[in-house]
Each structure stands twice: as C-alpha cells, then as structure tokens.
Design an enzyme around this catalytic site. Structure first.
Site, PDB file in Angstrom:
ATOM      1  N   CYS A 158       0.822  -1.210   0.000  1.00 13.55           N
ATOM      2  CA  CYS A 158       0.000   0.000   0.000  1.00 13.55           C
ATOM      3  C   CYS A 158       0.858   1.262   0.000  1.00 13.55           C
ATOM      4  O   CYS A 158       0.651   2.173  -0.808  1.00 13.55           O
ATOM      5  CB  CYS A 158      -0.961  -0.020   1.181  1.00 13.55           C
ATOM      6  SG  CYS A 158      -0.213  -0.545   2.730  1.00 13.55           S
TER       7      CYS A 158
HETATM    8  N1  LIG Z   1      -3.709  -4.251   5.535  1.00 16.40           N
HETATM    9  C1  LIG Z   1      -3.295  -3.590   4.456  1.00 16.40           C
HETATM   10  O1  LIG Z   1      -3.604  -2.398   4.256  1.00 16.40           O
HETATM   11  C2  LIG Z   1      -2.429  -4.270   3.419  1.00 16.40           C
HETATM   12  C3  LIG Z   1      -2.121  -3.563   2.257  1.00 16.40           C
HETATM   13  C4  LIG Z   1      -1.323  -4.162   1.291  1.00 16.40           C
HETATM   14  C5  LIG Z   1      -0.814  -5.441   1.497  1.00 16.40           C
HETATM   15  N2  LIG Z   1      -1.110  -6.086   2.640  1.00 16.40           N
HETATM   16  C6  LIG Z   1      -0.553  -7.435   2.812  1.00 16.40           C
HETATM   17  O2  LIG Z   1      -1.619  -8.378   2.709  1.00 16.40           O
HETATM   18  C7  LIG Z   1      -1.361  -9.504   3.562  1.00 16.40           C
HETATM   19  C8  LIG Z   1      -2.530  -9.640   4.535  1.00 16.40           C
HETATM   20  O3  LIG Z   1      -2.574  -8.453   5.285  1.00 16.40           O
HETATM   21  P1  LIG Z   1      -3.717  -8.150   6.333  1.00 16.40           P
HETATM   22  O4  LIG Z   1      -3.575  -6.729   6.695  1.00 16.40           O
HETATM   23  O5  LIG Z   1      -5.026  -8.657   5.836  1.00 16.40           O
HETATM   24  O6  LIG Z   1      -3.229  -9.050   7.558  1.00 16.40           O
HETATM   25  P2  LIG Z   1      -4.138  -9.698   8.697  1.00 16.40           P
HETATM   26  O7  LIG Z   1      -5.318  -8.832   8.947  1.00 16.40           O
HETATM   27  O8  LIG Z   1      -3.222 -10.008   9.822  1.00 16.40           O
HETATM   28  O9  LIG Z   1      -4.652 -11.042   8.017  1.00 16.40           O
HETATM   29  C9  LIG Z   1      -3.814 -12.108   7.616  1.00 16.40           C
HETATM   30  C10 LIG Z   1      -4.655 -13.356   7.682  1.00 16.40           C
HETATM   31  O10 LIG Z   1      -3.840 -14.471   7.286  1.00 16.40           O
HETATM   32  C11 LIG Z   1      -4.083 -15.577   8.162  1.00 16.40           C
HETATM   33  N3  LIG Z   1      -2.787 -15.994   8.693  1.00 16.40           N
HETATM   34  C12 LIG Z   1      -2.034 -15.361   9.621  1.00 16.40           C
HETATM   35  N4  LIG Z   1      -0.873 -16.024   9.810  1.00 16.40           N
HETATM   36  C13 LIG Z   1      -0.889 -17.071   8.981  1.00 16.40           C
HETATM   37  C14 LIG Z   1       0.012 -18.124   8.708  1.00 16.40           C
HETATM   38  N5  LIG Z   1       1.180 -18.219   9.334  1.00 16.40           N
HETATM   39  N6  LIG Z   1      -0.331 -19.045   7.791  1.00 16.40           N
HETATM   40  C15 LIG Z   1      -1.491 -18.961   7.153  1.00 16.40           C
HETATM   41  N7  LIG Z   1      -2.404 -17.979   7.380  1.00 16.40           N
HETATM   42  C16 LIG Z   1      -2.107 -17.051   8.277  1.00 16.40           C
HETATM   43  C17 LIG Z   1      -4.961 -15.116   9.279  1.00 16.40           C
HETATM   44  O11 LIG Z   1      -6.234 -15.686   9.142  1.00 16.40           O
HETATM   45  P3  LIG Z   1      -6.663 -17.031   9.861  1.00 16.40           P
HETATM   46  O12 LIG Z   1      -6.039 -17.064  11.225  1.00 16.40           O
HETATM   47  O13 LIG Z   1      -8.152 -16.954   9.869  1.00 16.40           O
HETATM   48  O14 LIG Z   1      -6.148 -18.105   8.963  1.00 16.40           O
HETATM   49  C18 LIG Z   1      -5.102 -13.628   9.114  1.00 16.40           C
HETATM   50  O15 LIG Z   1      -6.410 -13.177   9.290  1.00 16.40           O
HETATM   51  C19 LIG Z   1      -0.033  -9.199   4.271  1.00 16.40           C
HETATM   52  O16 LIG Z   1       1.030  -9.815   3.609  1.00 16.40           O
HETATM   53  C20 LIG Z   1       0.088  -7.686   4.161  1.00 16.40           C
HETATM   54  O17 LIG Z   1       1.423  -7.238   4.195  1.00 16.40           O
HETATM   55  C21 LIG Z   1      -1.923  -5.551   3.610  1.00 16.40           C
END
Ligand SMILES: NC(=O)c1ccc[n+]([C@@H]2O[C@H](COP(=O)([O-])OP(=O)(O)OC[C@H]3O[C@@H](n4cnc5c(N)ncnc54)[C@H](OP(=O)(O)O)[C@@H]3O)[C@@H](O)[C@H]2O)c1
Length: 345
Positions: free
Chosen positions: A150
């Site tokens: 982002c």
């Molecule tokens: N938030 C943003 O604005 C944003 C923007 C651009 C890119 N990203 C990227 O997108 C990805 C997700 O971000 P997010 O903000 O959605 O993070 P998040 O809210 O922490 O969600 C990640 C999800 O992945 C699952 N997870 C966590 N650890 C895991 C593991 N070791 N193995 C498998 N599943 C796992 C979890 O769901 P369960 O426990 O239900 O499986 C968790 O809800 C990240 O790589 C982040 O850098 C995020």
C-alpha cells in the site's frame, strides 16, 4: 465465470477483497475462503457487515483449491505466502499474492530486507510486479502476480513521471508517508491498541521499513539507474487511507503547471489515477475507491518538487488492486467491480 479462492480471507485485506469481489457483476464465483482460525464459520460471523451468501470458511486444502479454482488470492503474512504459492502455481492456477513475497526481481534484495532467504527464488523470475499503471502488458500475460504494497503504490506512482523523465536529483528523494491502522493488519499488538494510536501520530521503522526496497526497485527501473531514497512511515489515528508527501530537488527549473501537464500525459487514459490541476488530495478524496489522487507543488526558493498522493490502503493498496490485476489476467475490463467514487464522508 471466474472461479476464485482466497487464502487469508479473515484478514483485513482478504475480507475487503471478498467484499469487493462480491460486487463483481456476477463474473466471479467464490470457491474456497480459507482460514486457520475460523474454519467452519461464515465470513459474516467474523465480519458481521458482510453477506451471508459468502461461502463457509475452510481449512487449507491445496488439492481442492487447485481442482476447482481459476485463481487463488493469497492474502497471508509474508513468509506464509511463499510456502503455499509454489504448490498452487505448480498445479496450474493463476495466483495473485498480496504479501511481499513475490514483489522482487532479485532474491538477494528480499533476503536483505525480510531477513530470510527466499524459499522459491525461481518463481521470482516468473512473478510480475502488479502495478497496472507500470506493468499492464506483463500482468496480462502473467500467471503469478506480486500485488504491490500500500505504501509502495502510493509512493511509486507519485514519483514515477519524475523518475522516468529524469527531472529530479534522485539522491534527494524523501517520502514522508502516513497510514491508517488497518495497514498493520488484524493481528492484535500493543502499539496498535486504541489508546496507543488514538490522539497521536508516530513514526516507525525509520530508515528500515521493507517497502523502501520495493519503491527503490520500481523507481530505479523507470529511471534506468540505481535509486536510493529515504522513506519514513507514520501511523495515523484513522482506520483507512495512506497519504504520502514526497520531496525531491528538481534537476532543472520547472513550474507546478508544467509538472501537472507532464503527469497528465504520463497517466493519460489511466482509469484510477487522478491528477489535481490545483489543490491537494486528502484521505477522504480516495477512501472507498480504487483511485490514487496526486497533487503537485514546487517550492521555487529551493527548486524542489513536492508530490502529495493518497490511496485507500485496503482498496488501491490491496484488494482493489488485486482485482484490477485479476481483470487484466483474465482479459476482462480492467475497471470491472472496482469503485471509482470515494465515500467522502
Ligand atoms: N492491511 C493492508 O492495508 C495491506 C495492504 C497491502 C498489502 N497487505 C498485505 O496483505 C497480507 C494480509 O494483510 P492483512 O492486513 O489482511 O493481515 P491480517 O489482517 O493479519 O490477516 C492475515 C490473515 O492471514 C491468516 N494468517 C495469519 N498467519 C498465517 C500463517 N502463518 N499461515 C497462514 N495464514 C495465516 C490469518 O487468518 P486465519 O487465522 O483466519 O487463517 C489472518 O487473518 C499481508 O502480507 C500484508 O502485508 C496488507
């Protein structure tokens, strides 16, 4: 009909992706929404604002996903993505990864900034950096896309015309960026508690944030030489949105009017890029949309350009851009299912 599965559907980015995909004019069919923590529940039990019609969350089963999906979105923490993507890719799926794992041209750069070796370096040669405004034709042909971060989307696009046209002294670039707290994901942590974030603003990971390397990679390619820059992220007491203020010394005298005209021609025809003729963008001008808004000023005393850019981190910075990439990879209208109007209020 495109059959889609989402790994990490319960995260902030994954849930926003599911919400946006469900408005994709029925050209998308949900197959599997994967979760480790909530398997057996509906996504609307985790996020009560989402539709009951979305499928029940399931534990990861790569064979089932590969058997009946056309594309898998991996919205997992970095590291977790690169463990599952090789198997999905080997089974013939298209994959769009929202983590940092497949955004790099060089595995050594990944190892340096992520502190671990890349476990699938050969796949980095296959993956395409998923910024449609810069890599549209490669994305159309790709089977693996590393969806940009982002902060990086907001910063790279704000500086791209200046780097491409060599209009700045590239050793003077400073990006001062601020993000709402959804940017850090849903995993609870002490610095993200309400009373730690509310009524305050803080800088973090100064001179060490991983997104620095991604911005440098893409701007260096545009410039045709190595660029190193300062990138300072800040945490804002708001849910969504990124505002980046980017500074660089101009290599020659240019007025704001000339730069606006250059940006308009660089981004001509781009459906989600808004260049301001006057005034500067704010978070409320973009939140809720897949747009990036860019405003420009020149400090004539210092011969320095200042670009202010804004995106919604969960849409153009994550789920929306991922859908834009999916549309391109499947030969659909790039704008399908993507909001062009911000909420404003
Ligand atoms: N938030 C943003 O604005 C944003 C923007 C651009 C890119 N990203 C990227 O997108 C990805 C997700 O971000 P997010 O903000 O959605 O993070 P998040 O809210 O922490 O969600 C990640 C999800 O992945 C699952 N997870 C966590 N650890 C895991 C593991 N070791 N193995 C498998 N599943 C796992 C979890 O769901 P369960 O426990 O239900 O499986 C968790 O809800 C990240 O790589 C982040 O850098 C995020």
């Amino acid at each position: 009909m495109i059959r889609v599965s989402i790994l990490g559907a319960t995260g902030y980015a994954g849930a926003e992706l599911a919400r946006l995909l469900s408005m994709h004019k029925k050209k998308v069919q949900f197959m599997h929404l994967v979760s480790r923590s909530f398997a057996g529940k509906r996504l609307c039990e985790v996020y009560p604002g989402l539709s009951e019609s979305l499928p029940v969350l399931e534990a990861l089963d790569i064979d089932r996903i590969a058997a009946d999906s056309d594309v898998a979105f991996t919205s997992l923490p970095h590291g977790a993505s690169k463990e599952v993507i090789p198997a999905l890719y080997a089974k013939g799926l298209k994959v769009i990864d929202l983590s940092g794992d497949f955004r790099y041209d060089d595995a050594a750069v990944y190892a340096k900034w992520y502190g671990e070796e890349h476990s699938a370096p050969a796949l980095l040669q296959e993956s395409v950096y998923g910024l449609p405004e810069l890599h549209r034709s490669a994305i159309k042909a790709a089977r693996l896309v590393g969806n940009p971060g982002c902060y990086t989307t907001c910063s790279i696009l704000a500086l791209a015309p200046l780097a491409k046209h060599k209009l700045i002294d590239v050793y003077t670039i400073i990006i001062d960026a601020k993000s709402g707290s959804t940017g850090a994901g849903r995993e609870p942590s002490q610095p993200l508690h309400f009373c730690e974030v509310n009524e305050s603003v803080k800088a973090y990971k100064v001179a060490t944030h991983r997104h620095t390397s991604e911005i440098e990679q893409e701007l260096s390619k545009l410039y045709g030489g190595e660029i190193m820059l300062s990138f300072t992220p800040h945490l804002l007491p708001v849910n969504r949105g990124i505002l980046a203020t980017s500074y660089a010394n101009l290599a020659q005298k240019s007025s704001a009017k000339e730069l606006v005209s250059l940006y308009k021609s660089f981004f001509a025809g781009e459906p989600f890029v808004k260049i301001y003729e006057s005034g500067l963008p704010e978070l409320k001008h973009v939140n809720g949309s897949n747009n990036i808004a860019i405003g420009l000023a020149v400090d004539e005393r210092l011969n320095r350009v200042i670009a202010v850019s804004c995106i919604d981190n969960l849409i153009k910075g994550a789920g929306g851009q991922a859908i834009q990439n999916m549309n391109l990879m499947f030969g659909m209208d790039e704008t399908e299912g993507l909001p062009k109007n911000a909420w404003y209020l």
